[in-house]
Design a protein around this motif. Structure first.
Motif, PDB file in Angstrom:
ATOM      1  N   ASP A 136     -50.937  -3.407  16.613  1.00  0.00           N
ATOM      2  CA  ASP A 136     -51.265  -2.112  17.196  1.00  0.00           C
ATOM      3  C   ASP A 136     -51.188  -1.018  16.129  1.00  0.00           C
ATOM      4  O   ASP A 136     -50.112  -0.777  15.571  1.00  0.00           O
ATOM      5  CB  ASP A 136     -50.282  -1.801  18.338  1.00  0.00           C
ATOM      6  N   ASN A 195     -51.224   2.148  16.485  1.00  0.00           N
ATOM      7  CA  ASN A 195     -50.340   3.229  16.925  1.00  0.00           C
ATOM      8  C   ASN A 195     -48.874   2.902  16.658  1.00  0.00           C
ATOM      9  O   ASN A 195     -48.069   3.805  16.403  1.00  0.00           O
ATOM     10  CB  ASN A 195     -50.541   3.514  18.414  1.00  0.00           C
ATOM     11  N   ILE A 233     -48.275   3.656  13.046  1.00  0.00           N
ATOM     12  CA  ILE A 233     -48.171   5.111  12.878  1.00  0.00           C
ATOM     13  C   ILE A 233     -46.803   5.597  13.334  1.00  0.00           C
ATOM     14  O   ILE A 233     -46.187   6.458  12.690  1.00  0.00           O
ATOM     15  CB  ILE A 233     -49.293   5.822  13.673  1.00  0.00           C
ATOM     16  N   SER A 234     -46.299   5.046  14.433  1.00  0.00           N
ATOM     17  CA  SER A 234     -44.987   5.468  14.936  1.00  0.00           C
ATOM     18  C   SER A 234     -43.869   5.077  13.979  1.00  0.00           C
ATOM     19  O   SER A 234     -42.876   5.806  13.851  1.00  0.00           O
ATOM     20  CB  SER A 234     -44.731   4.873  16.322  1.00  0.00           C
ATOM     21  N   GLY A 236     -52.280  13.854  19.625  1.00  0.00           N
ATOM     22  CA  GLY A 236     -52.589  12.441  19.407  1.00  0.00           C
ATOM     23  C   GLY A 236     -51.305  11.653  19.349  1.00  0.00           C
ATOM     24  O   GLY A 236     -50.537  11.613  20.303  1.00  0.00           O
ATOM     25  N   VAL A 237     -51.056  11.026  18.202  1.00  0.00           N
ATOM     26  CA  VAL A 237     -49.808  10.294  17.974  1.00  0.00           C
ATOM     27  C   VAL A 237     -49.116  10.815  16.714  1.00  0.00           C
ATOM     28  O   VAL A 237     -48.315  10.105  16.098  1.00  0.00           O
ATOM     29  CB  VAL A 237     -50.076   8.775  17.848  1.00  0.00           C
ATOM     30  N   SER A 238     -49.398  12.058  16.355  1.00  0.00           N
ATOM     31  CA  SER A 238     -48.905  12.598  15.081  1.00  0.00           C
ATOM     32  C   SER A 238     -47.390  12.786  15.056  1.00  0.00           C
ATOM     33  O   SER A 238     -46.791  12.827  13.975  1.00  0.00           O
ATOM     34  CB  SER A 238     -49.587  13.931  14.763  1.00  0.00           C
ATOM     35  N   PHE A 289     -42.867   6.418  21.390  1.00  0.00           N
ATOM     36  CA  PHE A 289     -43.849   5.353  21.578  1.00  0.00           C
ATOM     37  C   PHE A 289     -43.324   4.312  22.564  1.00  0.00           C
ATOM     38  O   PHE A 289     -44.072   3.812  23.418  1.00  0.00           O
ATOM     39  CB  PHE A 289     -44.168   4.710  20.230  1.00  0.00           C
ATOM     40  N   GLN A 310     -45.016   3.319  26.236  1.00  0.00           N
ATOM     41  CA  GLN A 310     -45.421   1.965  26.595  1.00  0.00           C
ATOM     42  C   GLN A 310     -44.664   1.447  27.819  1.00  0.00           C
ATOM     43  O   GLN A 310     -45.249   0.760  28.663  1.00  0.00           O
ATOM     44  CB  GLN A 310     -45.198   1.009  25.404  1.00  0.00           C
TER      45      GLN A 310
END
Length: 298
Positions: free
Chosen positions: A72, A74, A77-78, A249-251, A258, A262
């Motif tokens: 994933d 994301n 990124i997390s 977003g996921v910045s 995160f 989920q």
């Protein structure tokens, strides 16, 4: 001979009493700590969900959650967001700034130290959600930050959209520095003044005293504080979620954010608990690195 027979019985009786009085603590530990840990590990290898077909068809799926996790983008990124947030917020921010404030206040009079200490501690004792709303108001479009920029004829900045990570880092540093300051203040006060005075008489500079005497003498405190602040910062959720929701977003979506998204937004509890194990592993690795680097035994 008779005393030698009675003594083991007395020791056995004391052990039974100790076990009896500790039994309620063991039960609470089992229910609220060991039990949830075991369930977390079990659920991380399952398809546990709150909705959909998986909610009614619970089964173990092996390492599927972990495979999905590392595939994933994301999640990657997390991980990066978490490293940036912890490094600049805990290591550079709270720990360094806390030491600097404690060091600068060391030679000041008691009244000055109390006033500055109360101001800094006020942020620490304020509930995290209140701190979050204060910073949202401060950094908002019509907030104090943009009002100050207006005085300098600078256009307003959408801080939480343009610089979201910097915003949450500053907010967390502002709130958490007081803990490090108090820890280092206590450690610095325990350093004998005679040691530093002897170094001055030997011709040591101020920088040499700090690097060769002060820091080595509080090395254990530095390691302990780094571990505590890092673990606390790894678990920061309310501040980030209230200020940015993990966005734009996921910045600013760190691992706790995160994981929440989920587990409780997408309702994939199995996947969320798998992420929590990664978070736990990162905390353990960080603690080992601190102890190894500073050569401190805890």
């Amino acid at each position: 001979m008779e005393q030698g027979i009675q003594q083991p019985k007395k020791k056995l009786s004391d052990n039974v009493k100790s076990i009896f009085f500790l039994f309620p603590s063991w039960i609470l530990l089992l229910i609220f700590f060991i039990g949830p840990m075991i369930l977390t590990v079990i659920f991380s290898f399952s398809n546990l969900a709150l909705t959909g077909t998986n909610a009614s068809q619970f089964q173990f799926i092996g390492f599927d959650n972990f495979v999905q996790m590392f595939q994933d983008p994301n999640f990657r990124i997390s991980i990066w967001n978490t490293i940036v947030f912890v490094f600049f917020s805990a290591v550079i921010g709270q720990c360094f700034l806390g030491f600097l404030i404690a060091f600068l206040m060391r030679e000041k009079n008691t009244a000055f130290r109390r006033v500055i200490g109360l101001i800094i501690i006020a942020a620490w004792v304020t509930p995290e959600v209140v701190v979050s709303f204060c910073w949202v108001a401060f950094l908002g479009e019509t907030g104090t930050a943009n009002w100050l920029l207006g005085l300098l004829n600078i256009e307003p900045i959408a801080w939480l959209f343009t610089f979201p990570m910097i915003s949450v880092i500053i907010a967390n540093v502002w709130r958490g520095t007081a803990f490090s300051m108090m820890v280092f203040q206590s450690a610095l006060d325990d350093i004998p003044k005679e040691v530093e005075e002897a170094a001055v008489m030997d011709g040591a500079s101020r920088w040499q005293i700090v690097t060769k005497i002060t820091i080595p003498m509080v090395k254990g405190t530095i390691a302990t504080n780094l571990m505590l602040v890092t673990l606390q910062t790894l678990g920061v959720f309310t501040l980030i979620y209230t200020m940015t929701g993990g966005g734009p977003g996921v910045s600013t979506a760190t691992l706790p954010v995160f994981m929440y998204q989920q587990a409780f937004v997408s309702y994939q509890l199995g996947y969320g608990t798998a992420i929590s194990l990664v978070l736990l592993a990162i905390g353990a690795i960080a603690s080992l690195i601190y102890m190894k680097t500073l050569k401190v035994k805890v």
